[in-house]
Scaffold this active site. Sequence first.
Site, PDB file in Angstrom:
ATOM      1  N   LYS A 262       0.838  -1.189   0.000  1.00 31.88           N
ATOM      2  CA  LYS A 262       0.000   0.000   0.000  1.00 31.88           C
ATOM      3  C   LYS A 262       0.880   1.248   0.000  1.00 31.88           C
ATOM      4  O   LYS A 262       1.965   1.237   0.577  1.00 31.88           O
ATOM      5  CB  LYS A 262      -0.835   0.056   1.298  1.00 31.88           C
ATOM      6  CG  LYS A 262      -1.985  -0.916   1.384  1.00 31.88           C
ATOM      7  CD  LYS A 262      -2.743  -0.734   2.693  1.00 31.88           C
ATOM      8  CE  LYS A 262      -3.860  -1.733   2.855  1.00 31.88           C
ATOM      9  NZ  LYS A 262      -4.973  -1.539   1.906  1.00 31.88           N
ATOM     10  N   ARG A 336     -10.211 -11.715   2.030  1.00 27.02           N
ATOM     11  CA  ARG A 336     -11.045 -12.787   1.472  1.00 27.02           C
ATOM     12  C   ARG A 336     -10.327 -14.138   1.537  1.00 27.02           C
ATOM     13  O   ARG A 336     -10.979 -15.180   1.593  1.00 27.02           O
ATOM     14  CB  ARG A 336     -11.446 -12.419   0.037  1.00 27.02           C
ATOM     15  CG  ARG A 336     -10.285 -12.242  -0.908  1.00 27.02           C
ATOM     16  CD  ARG A 336     -10.640 -11.440  -2.154  1.00 27.02           C
ATOM     17  NE  ARG A 336     -10.850 -10.016  -1.856  1.00 27.02           N
ATOM     18  CZ  ARG A 336     -11.115  -9.098  -2.773  1.00 27.02           C
ATOM     19  NH1 ARG A 336     -11.193  -9.443  -4.054  1.00 27.02           N
ATOM     20  NH2 ARG A 336     -11.293  -7.840  -2.420  1.00 27.02           N
TER      21      ARG A 336
END
Length: 486
Positions: A262, A336
């Site tokens: 990020k 996920r």
Amino acid sequence: MPSVSLSTAKSTTFTADAVIVGIRTDEDKGDLAASLDLLGFTGQKSQVMVFPSHGAVKAPIVAAVGLPPEPSAEDLRRAAATALRSLNNVSSVALDLHPASVEEVAAIAEGVHLGSYAFTAFKSAADDASKDAAATVDDVTILTAFARQSAATAAVERAQTVSEAVNVARDWVNTPPGDLRPAGFAEAISEHAGSNVKVTIWDDKRLEKESCGGILGVGRGSDSPPRLVKMTYRPAGTTKKTPHLALVGKGITFDSGGLSIKPGASMQTMKLDMAGAAAVAAATVAIARLGLPIQITAFACLAENMPSGTATRPGDVLRMRGGTTVEVHNTDAEGRLVLADGLTLAAEAKPDHVIDVATLTGACIVALGNNTTGVLSNDDTFSESVMTASRTTGESMWRLPITEEMRDLVQSSTIADLRQHNPKPAGGTLFAAAFLREFVGELSWAHLDIAGPSFNEGSAHGHTTVGGTGVSVRTLVQVASDLASA
Ligand code: BES
Ligand code: ZN
Ligand code: ZN
């Protein structure tokens, strides 16, 4: 947390350091009218004015808080919290907010406990000024005609248990990521659980044996290996007919993005990425403490998502628990992957329903903003039960669809069973939910995307304090309680 009691006394004669008086825009301001008019108090929602009472009431300090004509439980929860936070240096407070039901009395108690929360673990003890003002309040008395009813006392006790759970979840989220890594978080959950909830912790070796390729794949870039925490609560006298709810939480103790790293600014708050696991664990303990007649099986999927020479690479294929293979395209879509194993484990426990809670997608913030949780589900009836519970608790939630387009994209990997990531950002929350749905089979499932409301980067408002919010804890307890009494 302050101690909360009930009294039928009048605010004018009650002895306390301060009295909080709810003023409805449609009502006469009574003895305080002169002071309030001078101060320019309009009574607009959650407006607070603090002034010396000069004998108008027995308490030396008055805090007037505005309320709408027909305040909801959530209006009262927010008003109690906001007014309490406006008081400095007081230790006893009476609250005169005219609750119209036992539920509203409980809402006020929740407002007190939630609004007075402050995370001070890392403030030096000597630095008293930096501690939150509301943290000085020890005794709160809610003035109400319901005070002598046992239902009111019970509701206030329940409010305390539930608020404690919210505040524990906040503590965990607020703890710096270097101080709460997967093994430490697992220990903290185990310590908090006490004796009513059975806790089993799987370390990385056990996760290997149990074929949890999603959790391992995310955790392998970190020198602090992943953990899975299983919590089970069986109420006394459990039979085959006792409802059974499974919970699964995303517990990324820090999300750097992994090799798909990020940018610095987006990484700033990524200690929040375990808020789902915190909510699920705290809610499970609260449900057990309340002794609700429902079985709970909860899974907290804990890993630290870090870039390193051992980290999962974009292009790698992971084999999840249950055998499904997943092609990883972006290691920052890690939630996920850990949830896939958690949901498979939950389905193996054969519950009636499963709810997963996760700070899953930035796209959900784009869609719903910072105060609303996204609800995605394969079961319209169960999803409506979750929405109903959220209306009871006042937590803002909104359903989003899982479209056919997203199912097709999830199933479009050329080398594995599923693809983990859609390079096009449009509908990112829907794609993530379509991916998760692949792991629940026929089980009735709801997914709560709390990326927006899990963390308050701004200043305190209502009962939402700064930092971790503990969002979804109250709704999870409410869903359990509704299922238990259905
Ligand atoms: N933990 C983030 C989601 C998030 C973002 C939570 C902002 C709270 C605030 C998640 O793991 C993530 O990085 N998601 C990516 C997914 C993308 C790569 C498909 C995102 O939302 O950008
Ligand atoms: Zn991520
Ligand atoms: Zn994440």
